[in-house]
Design a protein around this motif. Structure first.
Motif, PDB file in Angstrom:
ATOM      1  N   GLY A 285       0.801  -1.216   0.000  1.00  0.00           N
ATOM      2  CA  GLY A 285       0.000   0.000   0.000  1.00  0.00           C
ATOM      3  C   GLY A 285       0.831   1.261   0.000  1.00  0.00           C
ATOM      4  N   PRO A 286       0.189   2.406   0.133  1.00  0.00           N
ATOM      5  CA  PRO A 286       0.872   3.704   0.053  1.00  0.00           C
ATOM      6  C   PRO A 286       1.538   4.092   1.369  1.00  0.00           C
ATOM      7  CG  PRO A 286      -1.469   4.035   0.337  1.00  0.00           C
ATOM      8  CD  PRO A 286      -1.265   2.552   0.249  1.00  0.00           C
ATOM      9  N   GLN A 287       2.580   3.353   1.755  1.00  0.00           N
ATOM     10  CA  GLN A 287       3.353   3.694   2.939  1.00  0.00           C
ATOM     11  C   GLN A 287       4.827   3.532   2.609  1.00  0.00           C
ATOM     12  OE1 GLN A 287       0.868   1.361   3.208  1.00  0.00           O
ATOM     13  NE2 GLN A 287       1.826  -0.626   3.446  1.00  0.00           N
ATOM     14  N   GLN A 288       5.724   3.715   3.591  1.00  0.00           N
ATOM     15  CA  GLN A 288       7.145   3.580   3.299  1.00  0.00           C
ATOM     16  C   GLN A 288       7.401   2.208   2.701  1.00  0.00           C
ATOM     17  OE1 GLN A 288       9.856   4.731   6.342  1.00  0.00           O
ATOM     18  NE2 GLN A 288      11.545   3.549   5.502  1.00  0.00           N
ATOM     19  N   TYR A 289       8.229   2.187   1.677  1.00  0.00           N
ATOM     20  CA  TYR A 289       8.364   0.979   0.894  1.00  0.00           C
ATOM     21  C   TYR A 289       9.636   0.204   1.252  1.00  0.00           C
ATOM     22  CZ  TYR A 289       5.068   3.613  -2.014  1.00  0.00           C
ATOM     23  OH  TYR A 289       4.002   4.342  -2.466  1.00  0.00           O
ATOM     24  N   ALA A 290       9.548  -1.117   1.165  1.00  0.00           N
ATOM     25  CA  ALA A 290      10.722  -1.978   1.257  1.00  0.00           C
ATOM     26  C   ALA A 290      10.941  -2.613  -0.105  1.00  0.00           C
ATOM     27  CB  ALA A 290      10.513  -3.058   2.318  1.00  0.00           C
TER      28      ALA A 290
ATOM     29  N   THR B  88      -1.047   5.373   6.006  1.00  0.00           N
ATOM     30  CA  THR B  88      -0.495   4.033   6.203  1.00  0.00           C
ATOM     31  C   THR B  88      -1.529   2.924   6.340  1.00  0.00           C
ATOM     32  OG1 THR B  88      -0.386   4.372   8.599  1.00  0.00           O
ATOM     33  CG2 THR B  88       1.569   4.932   7.318  1.00  0.00           C
ATOM     34  N   CYS B  89      -2.746   3.249   6.765  1.00  0.00           N
ATOM     35  CA  CYS B  89      -3.708   2.210   7.129  1.00  0.00           C
ATOM     36  C   CYS B  89      -4.975   2.195   6.282  1.00  0.00           C
ATOM     37  CB  CYS B  89      -4.134   2.357   8.598  1.00  0.00           C
ATOM     38  SG  CYS B  89      -2.777   2.524   9.761  1.00  0.00           S
ATOM     39  N   ALA B  90      -5.371   3.351   5.758  1.00  0.00           N
ATOM     40  CA  ALA B  90      -6.694   3.487   5.146  1.00  0.00           C
ATOM     41  C   ALA B  90      -6.868   2.627   3.900  1.00  0.00           C
ATOM     42  CB  ALA B  90      -6.968   4.953   4.800  1.00  0.00           C
ATOM     43  N   ALA B  91      -5.770   2.338   3.184  1.00  0.00           N
ATOM     44  CA  ALA B  91      -5.892   1.542   1.968  1.00  0.00           C
ATOM     45  C   ALA B  91      -6.458   0.155   2.256  1.00  0.00           C
ATOM     46  CB  ALA B  91      -4.535   1.423   1.279  1.00  0.00           C
TER      47      ALA B  91
ATOM     48  N   MET C 148      -1.642  -8.978   7.147  1.00  0.00           N
ATOM     49  CA  MET C 148      -1.087  -7.636   7.338  1.00  0.00           C
ATOM     50  C   MET C 148       0.404  -7.714   7.609  1.00  0.00           C
ATOM     51  SD  MET C 148      -1.985  -4.806  10.255  1.00  0.00           S
ATOM     52  CE  MET C 148      -0.835  -3.481  10.626  1.00  0.00           C
ATOM     53  N   PRO C 149       1.235  -7.074   6.764  1.00  0.00           N
ATOM     54  CA  PRO C 149       2.669  -7.033   7.053  1.00  0.00           C
ATOM     55  C   PRO C 149       2.962  -6.036   8.171  1.00  0.00           C
ATOM     56  CG  PRO C 149       2.204  -5.729   5.108  1.00  0.00           C
ATOM     57  CD  PRO C 149       0.901  -6.367   5.523  1.00  0.00           C
ATOM     58  N   ALA C 150       4.159  -6.110   8.725  1.00  0.00           N
ATOM     59  CA  ALA C 150       4.574  -5.170   9.762  1.00  0.00           C
ATOM     60  C   ALA C 150       4.687  -3.764   9.181  1.00  0.00           C
ATOM     61  CB  ALA C 150       5.908  -5.603  10.347  1.00  0.00           C
ATOM     62  N   MET C 151       4.319  -2.774   9.988  1.00  0.00           N
ATOM     63  CA  MET C 151       4.503  -1.367   9.641  1.00  0.00           C
ATOM     64  C   MET C 151       5.602  -0.810  10.541  1.00  0.00           C
ATOM     65  SD  MET C 151       2.416  -0.945   7.208  1.00  0.00           S
ATOM     66  CE  MET C 151       1.027  -1.829   6.513  1.00  0.00           C
ATOM     67  N   ALA C 152       6.835  -1.319  10.319  1.00  0.00           N
ATOM     68  CA  ALA C 152       7.925  -1.035  11.241  1.00  0.00           C
ATOM     69  C   ALA C 152       8.326   0.433  11.257  1.00  0.00           C
ATOM     70  CB  ALA C 152       9.134  -1.898  10.876  1.00  0.00           C
ATOM     71  N   SER C 153       7.931   1.199  10.236  1.00  0.00           N
ATOM     72  CA  SER C 153       8.317   2.614  10.188  1.00  0.00           C
ATOM     73  C   SER C 153       7.378   3.499  11.002  1.00  0.00           C
ATOM     74  CB  SER C 153       8.345   3.096   8.731  1.00  0.00           C
ATOM     75  OG  SER C 153       7.054   3.029   8.159  1.00  0.00           O
ATOM     76  N   VAL C 154       6.269   2.940  11.495  1.00  0.00           N
ATOM     77  CA  VAL C 154       5.341   3.733  12.319  1.00  0.00           C
ATOM     78  C   VAL C 154       5.840   3.684  13.760  1.00  0.00           C
ATOM     79  CG1 VAL C 154       2.955   4.044  13.045  1.00  0.00           C
ATOM     80  CG2 VAL C 154       3.454   3.162  10.761  1.00  0.00           C
ATOM     81  N   VAL C 155       6.597   4.686  14.144  1.00  0.00           N
ATOM     82  CA  VAL C 155       7.227   4.717  15.462  1.00  0.00           C
ATOM     83  C   VAL C 155       7.094   6.111  16.063  1.00  0.00           C
ATOM     84  CG1 VAL C 155       8.872   2.877  14.934  1.00  0.00           C
ATOM     85  CG2 VAL C 155       9.468   5.238  14.413  1.00  0.00           C
ATOM     86  N   ASP C 156       7.463   6.214  17.341  1.00  0.00           N
ATOM     87  CA  ASP C 156       7.586   7.487  18.054  1.00  0.00           C
ATOM     88  C   ASP C 156       6.315   8.326  17.935  1.00  0.00           C
ATOM     89  OD1 ASP C 156      10.174   6.660  18.682  1.00  0.00           O
ATOM     90  OD2 ASP C 156      11.018   7.574  16.881  1.00  0.00           O
TER      91      ASP C 156
END
Length: 740
Positions: free
Chosen positions: A225-230, A511-514, A552-560
């Motif tokens: 989805g439309p979040q930070q990409y790996a 990060t989540c709405a998609a 659902m994969p991890a959203m490891a970039s959603v921090v702090d």
């Protein structure tokens, strides 16, 4: 043949571009079947292909062998006696939940079966009796797992598998971790991807890697989805040490082939182009064949203008070094999520009297690309089809797509008003009114705003991760397929941003709405989050965000601050939060999808004419479909006098020298054996729930067995709807054999 309350099942021979008609006369079908069968039989005698039967006795790897034939030369169970099959043992893993499923293909080595459970326990069983030998349970998120890898070494034999972001190595005899492998028995898949910071990447794997000597070649699952990409780079790990021996960049770095087909900075920021469905290996040529998926974000590519070489492609790599040999792209600039969802099949075909070693790649689009194994050239002509332009600002859909002239598609492509359901006049009238709201310009109609765009075949095939089975002696491929249309609608985020109440809502939308919906109502199979505070704690939600769970994969970039803001939004709590994420603020895609659902009627049946699921036999020598039959049925529709319609299906077939195709896959809870010459059902057994895994077959002490994981939970059988067509979950592995 087994009689059921619906009578004896006969094959329905279908045209690849036509629907089965309600009320088709049996005599016409029978005549067509016999004509086709006789013509195929006479021609097949001229097409026998030499192969070594002794290479297809064991089932030591997922798919039976590294070529992914899913074929066995065992013939103790055959057309004449298959109706006598009975259950000889069952094993329950004991970790069934309301969200779990089983997709693992059991492997059998030296009389020991290795499986993975719904919660990702790795289990060794006596393959003859089902007696438990050992269980290993690593901590980590629960997600789909389609099998494990067995490696035979001089000092020890090892089981390799993945859970969450880690690749583990276990002693095959004891089930204990190999502490000298990686860091205390495991390797972090987020590292060594040539992308930093690696801690913020989301990388896991649902399919096992492919083993070449002491190298395990691995693909990955990354966010779509439309979040930070790996990035979906391919890596080879040393089985003994866990060290990365080579890497192939599917998103090319500067100076590498294909770099010019991506934006200049894509190698630093773009994601996807990953191989999540597994790989195949030509052991003699030492070539690994890698099918890849779409780049991220899957439905909008304005930030990745270009053909995006190596995405949605078959890539041939030197298994020793990872060096590129050739690549063939099936979708250029993929904006439809038309990933190559499964390992290709390696097979020898008789093309105009010449034996050619080929790679056969089935696709979500219902096409089969048959490529020369050494050169990557198609064995059949490829036509460049002009396709529609995108209406989204900043998007540049590629103007043409490569279409094989042969074989003809095994799933319907595109949808028109004549294809709509005819189960009743009322349903047809409703479907016509709905259909008029959508854009339906064929297979490659780009996603747009408004009511939605029809994707046909749907997002899960055509073919999906279960893939195809091939007979190495005839060059015939067997593939189960779906005919389920999807509707997807995009929304421009600039307007959403203007009306957001908080930075937490911004993080959620980015990060989540998609998956969970702009309004938090959910986009199945992802659940709604409106009432999340009544179901989960903040600690549980944090764990799911950071580690992933299920699909659902991890959203490891959603921090702090981002994580704090997101939790405040989801749990509707007031707390001190920065107005933005500063330098780390999420970059929101200009568009996200707001609708993502199967086009179904009021009873949740597909709103098109049957068949909705099929089993297909395709002659790869000539590029011709030999037969197609419905796969699965809705018994309540059969009782209304409607011939079997087929159902959505997940999991794949195997075929044997006994003349049989074994497949479960359907939501009607049935496990079936088909005559591989005609498509006729010869045996079927109702299971306690649906089995959405590929079976295995093996021999011990001269006795042939058929093994199958029965996990239920057809996560995608009613996507975007109530889930009425899903199944209860289970934790069962069941094994069949003939009576003594």
């Amino acid at each position: 043949m087994i009689k059921t309350r619906t009578g004896i099942h006969q094959p329905h021979i279908l045209n690849a571009h036509m629907s089965v008609k309600v009320g088709v006369q049996f005599s016409a079908v029978f005549v067509a079947a016999m004509i086709l069968f006789l013509s195929c039989t006479s021609s097949d005698k001229q097409q026998d292909i030499p192969f070594q039967k002794e290479n297809f006795v064991d089932w030591k790897t997922t798919g039976g062998d590294n070529a992914n034939t899913k074929y066995s030369s065992l013939d103790q169970i055959n057309k004449e006696n298959v109706q006598n099959l009975e259950v000889v043992w069952e094993y329950r893993t004991g970790d069934n939940t309301d969200q779990s499923t089983i997709q693992a293909n059991p492997i059998v080595v030296n009389g020991v079966m290795f499986i993975s459970s719904p919660s990702l326990k790795i289990i060794a069983l006596d393959a003859k009796t089902g007696e438990e030998k050992w269980v290993f349970d690593a901590e980590g998120p629960e997600h789909q797992n389609r099998g494990v890898v067995y490696w035979e070494g001089e000092a020890d034999d090892r089981i390799l598998f993945t859970r969450g972001s880690y690749l583990y190595a276990l002693n095959a005899e004891s089930g204990k971790p190999i502490r000298s492998f990686g860091e205390n028995g495991r390797v972090d898949l987020r590292k060594n991807l040539d992308r930093e910071p690696w801690q913020e990447l989301s990388v896991s794997s649902t399919s096992p890697g492919i083993l070449f000597k002491d190298l395990l070649v691995m693909g990955s699952r990354v966010p779509e989805g439309p979040q930070q990409y790996a990035p979906g780079h391919i890596r080879a790990y040393n089985v003994i040490t866990g060290e990365v021996e080579w890497i192939f960049h599917t998103i090319p770095h500067p100076g590498e082939p294909g770099y010019e087909t991506w934006p200049e900075n894509a190698w630093q920021v773009s994601g996807g182009a990953n191989s999540w469905g597994g790989m195949s290996l030509d052991e003699e040529r030492e070539i690994v064949f890698v099918p890849t998926g779409a780049p991220s974000y899957h439905f909008y590519g304005g930030d990745r203008i270009g053909s995006n070489r190596f995405s949605t492609s078959v890539i041939a790599l030197d298994a020793n070094t990872g060096e590129l040999i050739w690549d063939f792209q099936t979708i250029r600039h993929d904006i439809w999520d038309y990933d190559l969802p499964t390992r290709p099949n390696l097979i020898t075909v008789n093309k105009d009297g010449e034996f050619i070693d080929a790679v056969a790649q089935v696709t979500k689009t219902g096409m089969v690309y048959v490529l020369n194994r050494e050169s990557g050239k198609s064995l059949f002509p490829i036509e460049e089809m002009p396709v529609p332009a995108s209406s989204l600002i900043g998007e540049e859909a590629w103007p043409t797509q490569p279409i094989p002239v042969k074989p003809e598609p095994f799933s319907r492509q595109g949808l028109n008003i004549e294809d709509l359901t005819d189960l009743s006049p009322k349903k047809n009238a409703w479907a016509r009114a709905e259909f008029e709201k959508f854009s339906a310009r064929g297979l490659y109609d780009p996603p747009g705003t408004g009511e939605g765009t029809i994707f046909m075949p749907g997002l899960h095939g055509g073919a999906w991760w279960g893939g195809a089975s091939v007979d190495p002696g005839t060059g015939i491929l067997y593939i189960n397929a779906n005919n389920i249309p999807y509707v997807i609608s995009m929304v421009e985020t600039e307007g959403l941003h203007a009306n957001m109440s908080s930075y937490g809502e911004y993080v959620y939308t980015a990060t989540c709405a998609a998956c969970h919906g702009i309004d938090r109502q959910g986009v199945a199979p992802a659940p709604g989050l409106i009432d999340i505070k009544d179901r989960l704690t903040e600690e549980e939600v944090t764990s799911i965000i950071q580690e992933g769970r299920g699909v659902m994969p991890a959203m490891a970039s959603v921090v702090d601050n981002d994580l704090n803001a997101l939790l405040a939004y989801l749990f509707e709590k007031e707390r001190e939060i920065a107005e933005s994420g500063g330098d780390n603020e999420k970059v929101m895609s200009p568009y996200i999808h707001q609708n993502y659902y199967q086009f179904r009627d009021d009873e949740e049946y597909p709103a098109i004419k049957p068949p909705w699921g099929t089993l297909n036999a395709i002659d790869l020598n000539r590029g011709e479909i030999l037969w197609q039959v419905p796969l699965g049925e809705y018994k309540e529709l059969t009782e209304r006098g409607i011939p079997p319609t087929g159902t959505q299906n997940l999991g794949g077939p195997i075929n044997t020298a006994g003349g049989l195709i074994f497949i479960a896959a359907t939501r009607d809870k049935m496990f079936r054996a088909f005559d591989k010459d005609t498509g006729e059902i010869l045996w079927e057994k109702e299971l306690e729930t649906g089995a959405f895994a590929t079976p295995s077959t093996y021999e011990i002490d001269g006795k042939q067995y058929i093994a199958l994981g029965v996990g239920g939970n057809c996560k995608y059988c009613s996507e975007g709807h109530s889930g009425r067509l899903s199944n209860p979950t289970s934790d069962l592995f069941v094994v069949f054999a003939l009576p003594d």
